[in-house]
Scaffold this motif. Structure first.
Motif, PDB file in Angstrom:
ATOM      1  N   THR A  90       0.827  -1.206   0.000  1.00 58.11           N
ATOM      2  CA  THR A  90       0.000   0.000   0.000  1.00 58.11           C
ATOM      3  C   THR A  90       0.859   1.254   0.000  1.00 58.11           C
ATOM      4  O   THR A  90       0.570   2.224  -0.712  1.00 58.11           O
ATOM      5  CB  THR A  90      -0.928   0.009   1.225  1.00 58.11           C
ATOM      6  OG1 THR A  90      -1.786  -1.139   1.177  1.00 58.11           O
ATOM      7  CG2 THR A  90      -1.790   1.267   1.252  1.00 58.11           C
TER       8      THR A  90
ATOM      9  N   THR B 277      -4.753  -3.057   1.287  1.00 58.96           N
ATOM     10  CA  THR B 277      -5.165  -1.963   2.168  1.00 58.96           C
ATOM     11  C   THR B 277      -5.810  -2.488   3.444  1.00 58.96           C
ATOM     12  O   THR B 277      -5.703  -1.849   4.497  1.00 58.96           O
ATOM     13  CB  THR B 277      -6.133  -1.000   1.458  1.00 58.96           C
ATOM     14  OG1 THR B 277      -7.308  -1.720   1.052  1.00 58.96           O
ATOM     15  CG2 THR B 277      -5.477  -0.385   0.231  1.00 58.96           C
TER      16      THR B 277
ATOM     17  N   PRO C   2      -2.718   8.489  -9.889  1.00 57.12           N
ATOM     18  CA  PRO C   2      -3.657   7.593  -9.205  1.00 57.12           C
ATOM     19  C   PRO C   2      -4.030   6.358 -10.013  1.00 57.12           C
ATOM     20  O   PRO C   2      -4.313   5.309  -9.431  1.00 57.12           O
ATOM     21  CB  PRO C   2      -4.888   8.482  -8.967  1.00 57.12           C
ATOM     22  CG  PRO C   2      -4.351   9.880  -8.970  1.00 57.12           C
ATOM     23  CD  PRO C   2      -3.239   9.853  -9.977  1.00 57.12           C
TER      24      PRO C   2
ATOM     25  N   ARG D 138      -1.646   3.336  -9.262  1.00 59.86           N
ATOM     26  CA  ARG D 138      -1.393   2.896  -7.888  1.00 59.86           C
ATOM     27  C   ARG D 138      -1.692   1.407  -7.689  1.00 59.86           C
ATOM     28  O   ARG D 138      -0.922   0.688  -7.060  1.00 59.86           O
ATOM     29  CB  ARG D 138      -2.203   3.752  -6.923  1.00 59.86           C
ATOM     30  CG  ARG D 138      -1.639   5.156  -6.768  1.00 59.86           C
ATOM     31  CD  ARG D 138      -2.515   6.072  -5.950  1.00 59.86           C
ATOM     32  NE  ARG D 138      -1.891   7.395  -5.817  1.00 59.86           N
ATOM     33  CZ  ARG D 138      -2.500   8.470  -5.353  1.00 59.86           C
ATOM     34  NH1 ARG D 138      -3.775   8.381  -4.969  1.00 59.86           N
ATOM     35  NH2 ARG D 138      -1.859   9.619  -5.272  1.00 59.86           N
ATOM     36  N   LEU D 139      -2.797   0.939  -8.229  1.00 60.61           N
ATOM     37  CA  LEU D 139      -3.136  -0.477  -8.063  1.00 60.61           C
ATOM     38  C   LEU D 139      -2.150  -1.366  -8.804  1.00 60.61           C
ATOM     39  O   LEU D 139      -1.845  -2.477  -8.360  1.00 60.61           O
ATOM     40  CB  LEU D 139      -4.555  -0.739  -8.565  1.00 60.61           C
ATOM     41  CG  LEU D 139      -5.695  -0.144  -7.737  1.00 60.61           C
ATOM     42  CD1 LEU D 139      -7.037  -0.526  -8.339  1.00 60.61           C
ATOM     43  CD2 LEU D 139      -5.618  -0.605  -6.294  1.00 60.61           C
TER      44      LEU D 139
ATOM     45  N   LEU E  54      -7.624   5.801  -3.077  1.00 63.96           N
ATOM     46  CA  LEU E  54      -7.653   4.741  -4.082  1.00 63.96           C
ATOM     47  C   LEU E  54      -9.026   4.523  -4.716  1.00 63.96           C
ATOM     48  O   LEU E  54      -9.136   3.845  -5.735  1.00 63.96           O
ATOM     49  CB  LEU E  54      -7.191   3.419  -3.458  1.00 63.96           C
ATOM     50  CG  LEU E  54      -5.760   3.401  -2.921  1.00 63.96           C
ATOM     51  CD1 LEU E  54      -5.526   2.126  -2.108  1.00 63.96           C
ATOM     52  CD2 LEU E  54      -4.751   3.496  -4.062  1.00 63.96           C
TER      53      LEU E  54
END
Length: 254
Positions: free
Chosen positions: A86, A231, A95, A98-99, A224
Motif C-alpha cells: 500500500t 489496504t 492515481p 497505484r493499483l 484509491l
C-alpha cells in the motif's frame, strides 16, 4: 454451531500460521467476522511470550524485538506485506497506476520505509510497556482487525481477484459486526475490573480506536477509490502500531 466452528477454524488458518490438524474441516466464506477474535487470541499468545521472556531476565528491548518477531511470524507477515504494498502504491503520483504498483511483487523504497516505521514503533512501545502486556496486545490486535471488518463492509473492493476479494462477496452485514463489537467491549472493559475510576480514560481510548480504525479506512478509500487485500492489511498494521504507541502515554497507564 458446526458452521460457526468451521468459520472460526478457517479464520485461524487464513490469518495465522498456527498449525491445525489437516483432518479438521474449515470454511473460509464469512471469516472476516472472526478477525477481531483472532487478533485477541494472538495478542494473548504474544503477551504470554512477553511475560515468559521477562521472567527469564531478557532486557526490555530484547524482549520487545523477540515479541514483534513472533508477531510477524504468527501472522505470516500477511498484514505487513499489505502495508508495504500500500505504501508503494500511494507513493505513485498518478492515481491510475497505484493499483498496478501495489500488485507488483517487488518491494519499493516506500514499502521498506513503512515496514521500518511500523516495526520500529511496535518495538519501541513494547519496550516501554509493562512486561506482560496482556491487555495492551490483545486490545490493539482486536482493534486493528475491527478496522479491517469496517473497511470490508463500507467500501468497494477494487480487484476482481485477490486474497481479499472473497471477504467482500461472502460477508454479511450488519450481522458480521456482532462478534467484533463483542470482543472490543470485553477487552475494553477489563481495566474496569481493577478500578472504576479509569472509565474516562477508557472512553477516550475507545474514541481514539474508532478514530484511527475508521479514519484509516476512509483515507485509503479517498486515495484509491476503494480497498484491496493490501489496504486491509495496512489498516491492521497501522492501527496496531498507532494504538500501541498511544498506550505508552501516562493517561492510558491502567
Amino acid at each position: 454451531m458446526g458452521h460457526l466452528w468451521r468459520q472460526w477454524l478457517g479464520a485461524i488458518v487464513f490469518y495465522t500460521t498456527l498449525p491445525l490438524p489437516r483432518s479438521w474441516a474449515i470454511e473460509l466464506a464469512g471469516i472476516a467476522r472472526w478477525c477481531p477474535w483472532v487478533g485477541l487470541g494472538l495478542g494473548l499468545l504474544l503477551a504470554a511470550i512477553n511475560w515468559g521472556l521477562a521472567g527469564l531476565g531478557f532486557t526490555d528491548h530484547l524482549r520487545a524485538v523477540a515479541v514483534v518477531g513472533a508477531w510477524v511470524w504468527f501472522t505470516g507477515g500477511l498484514h505487513l506485506d499489505g502495508a508495504m504494498d500500500t505504501a508503494d502504491g500511494l507513493a505513485v503520483l498518478d492515481p491510475s497506476q497505484r493499483l498496478v504498483v501495489m500488485a507488483d511483487s517487488r518491494t519499493g523504497a516506500f514499502g521498506v520505509m513503512a515496514a521500518i516505521l511500523i516495526l520500529g514503533l511496535k518495538v519501541t512501545a513494547l519496550a516501554v510497556l509493562a512486561a506482560p502486556g496482556f491487555w495492551a496486545l490483545g486490545l490493539v490486535m482486536a482493534w486493528g482487525r475491527w478496522g479491517q471488518v469496517w473497511a470490508i463492509a463500507c467500501y468497494p473492493y477494487l480487484k476482481a481477484e485477490g486474497k481479499g476479494a472473497f471477504h467482500k462477496t461472502t460477508c454479511q452485514f450488519p450481522q458480521d459486526f456482532g462478534p467484533g463489537i463483542l470482543v472490543l467491549l470485553l477487552v475494553m472493559a477489563y481495566p474496569l475490573t481493577q478500578t472504576l475510576t479509569v472509565w474516562p480514560a477508557l472512553l477516550c481510548l475507545f474514541g481514539l480506536g474508532l478514530l484511527v480504525s475508521f479514519g484509516l479506512g476512509a483515507w485509503l478509500d479517498q486515495k484509491l477509490g476503494g480497498h484491496t487485500g493490501d489496504t486491509y492489511g495496512a489498516i491492521v498494521e497501522w492501527t496496531e502500531a498507532i494504538l500501541l504507541g498511544c498506550l505508552t502515554l501516562p493517561y492510558f497507564q491502567f
